[in-house]
Design a protein around this motif. Structure first.
Motif, PDB file in Angstrom:
ATOM      1  N   UNK A  71       0.824  -1.212   0.000  1.00  0.00           N
ATOM      2  CA  UNK A  71       0.000   0.000   0.000  1.00  0.00           C
ATOM      3  C   UNK A  71       0.862   1.268   0.000  1.00  0.00           C
ATOM      4  N   UNK A  72       0.533   2.176  -0.898  1.00  0.00           N
ATOM      5  CA  UNK A  72       1.320   3.395  -1.136  1.00  0.00           C
ATOM      6  C   UNK A  72       0.348   4.566  -1.189  1.00  0.00           C
ATOM      7  N   UNK A  73       0.638   5.619  -0.430  1.00  0.00           N
ATOM      8  CA  UNK A  73      -0.252   6.772  -0.359  1.00  0.00           C
ATOM      9  C   UNK A  73       0.522   8.060  -0.577  1.00  0.00           C
ATOM     10  N   UNK A  74       0.189   8.778  -1.655  1.00  0.00           N
ATOM     11  CA  UNK A  74       0.739  10.100  -1.894  1.00  0.00           C
ATOM     12  C   UNK A  74      -0.171  11.161  -1.306  1.00  0.00           C
ATOM     13  N   UNK A  75       0.413  12.200  -0.723  1.00  0.00           N
ATOM     14  CA  UNK A  75      -0.355  13.277  -0.096  1.00  0.00           C
ATOM     15  C   UNK A  75       0.033  14.600  -0.727  1.00  0.00           C
ATOM     16  N   UNK A  76      -0.960  15.361  -1.205  1.00  0.00           N
ATOM     17  CA  UNK A  76      -0.792  16.704  -1.755  1.00  0.00           C
ATOM     18  C   UNK A  76       0.227  16.703  -2.901  1.00  0.00           C
ATOM     19  N   UNK A  77       1.383  17.327  -2.730  1.00  0.00           N
ATOM     20  CA  UNK A  77       2.395  17.308  -3.782  1.00  0.00           C
ATOM     21  C   UNK A  77       2.773  15.876  -4.141  1.00  0.00           C
ATOM     22  N   UNK A 191      -6.157   5.442   9.034  1.00  0.00           N
ATOM     23  CA  UNK A 191      -6.461   4.115   9.566  1.00  0.00           C
ATOM     24  C   UNK A 191      -6.883   3.173   8.437  1.00  0.00           C
ATOM     25  N   UNK A 192      -7.718   3.680   7.539  1.00  0.00           N
ATOM     26  CA  UNK A 192      -8.160   2.847   6.413  1.00  0.00           C
ATOM     27  C   UNK A 192      -6.979   2.432   5.542  1.00  0.00           C
ATOM     28  N   UNK A 193      -6.062   3.368   5.316  1.00  0.00           N
ATOM     29  CA  UNK A 193      -4.868   3.046   4.531  1.00  0.00           C
ATOM     30  C   UNK A 193      -4.038   1.978   5.222  1.00  0.00           C
ATOM     31  N   UNK A 194      -3.841   2.130   6.522  1.00  0.00           N
ATOM     32  CA  UNK A 194      -3.007   1.182   7.266  1.00  0.00           C
ATOM     33  C   UNK A 194      -3.657  -0.182   7.384  1.00  0.00           C
ATOM     34  N   UNK A 195      -4.978  -0.241   7.225  1.00  0.00           N
ATOM     35  CA  UNK A 195      -5.683  -1.511   7.297  1.00  0.00           C
ATOM     36  C   UNK A 195      -5.539  -2.340   6.039  1.00  0.00           C
ATOM     37  N   UNK A 196      -5.044  -1.714   4.960  1.00  0.00           N
ATOM     38  CA  UNK A 196      -4.852  -2.421   3.693  1.00  0.00           C
ATOM     39  C   UNK A 196      -3.588  -3.286   3.751  1.00  0.00           C
TER      40      UNK A 196
END
Length: 203
Positions: A71-77, A191-196
């Motif tokens: 799981x990979x999450x980009x934030x803003x920039x 939390x939802x991201x970390x649950x993946x």
């Protein structure tokens, strides 16, 4: 352990503090070997696109981050750099999303940068927005936006335009808002991201 990508952009401290509040340990690094030992990877950022991409290219992260299968999450920039191209200094970006990032054209009632709380509308049944109702408020700080496209999983209206508040392709997701600054709703997104779950990272 959550890996936070270091690439010369700001806001890393806020993300670490948000994870701390959730009881999650994190490591900040631009070393792919260290990031590859993490269960999840967050790609935050407040800054300028061309400078950030220059750092990523020198570190070889522009290609390595595309190959991550956890799981990979980009934030803003971070989300914007996951796109193909940005109007900000005409910057070629990572190309995870086949999107072009454009300048927000404000007016007397809608200043640029878009700064403050705004509602979002999830447009897909995506696990990132589990327990997040339509119209929930999140905190934004940005002057550029990604148009609504096939990878859009949430939208936001501003300055007469509806743009992508979140994108996804496979395990790569991005949000234009700042979950780490968005109170309980932002904490729920994290939390939802970390649950993946995720598979091994390919370098």
């Amino acid at each position: 352990m959550v890996g936070i990508v270091k690439y010369g952009a700001g806001n890393i401290t806020s993300v670490r503090c948000a994870l701390d509040r959730l009881g999650v340990t994190s490591v900040v690094s631009d070393d792919m070997e260290k990031l590859s030992s993490c269960s999840h990877v967050i790609f935050p950022g407040v800054g300028e696109a061309s400078t950030a991409m220059e750092y990523l290219k020198k570190a070889g992260l522009d290609e390595s981050l595309k190959k991550i299968t956890r799981p990979f999450l980009g934030i803003c920039l971070g989300m914007q750099l996951m796109c193909r191209w940005s109007e900000e200094n005409s910057t070629d970006c990572m190309g995870i999303f086949n999107s072009e990032v454009g300048l927000i054209h404000g007016d007397i009632n809608n200043k640029v940068p878009h700064m403050g709380w705004n509602s979002i509308t999830p447009t897909a049944d995506d696990p990132l927005f589990a327990s997040i109702p339509s119209g929930e408020m999140f905190y934004f700080v940005h002057s550029y936006r990604v148009p609504v496209e096939t990878g859009t999983i949430a939208t936001c209206p501003y300055a007469g335009v509806t743009f992508s508040a979140a994108l996804r392709i496979g395990n790569h997701a991005g949000v234009q808002f700042h979950p780490e600054k968005s109170g309980p709703a932002g904490a729920q997104v994290l939390k939802n991201f970390l649950a993946q779950g995720g598979e091994a990272i390919c370098i």
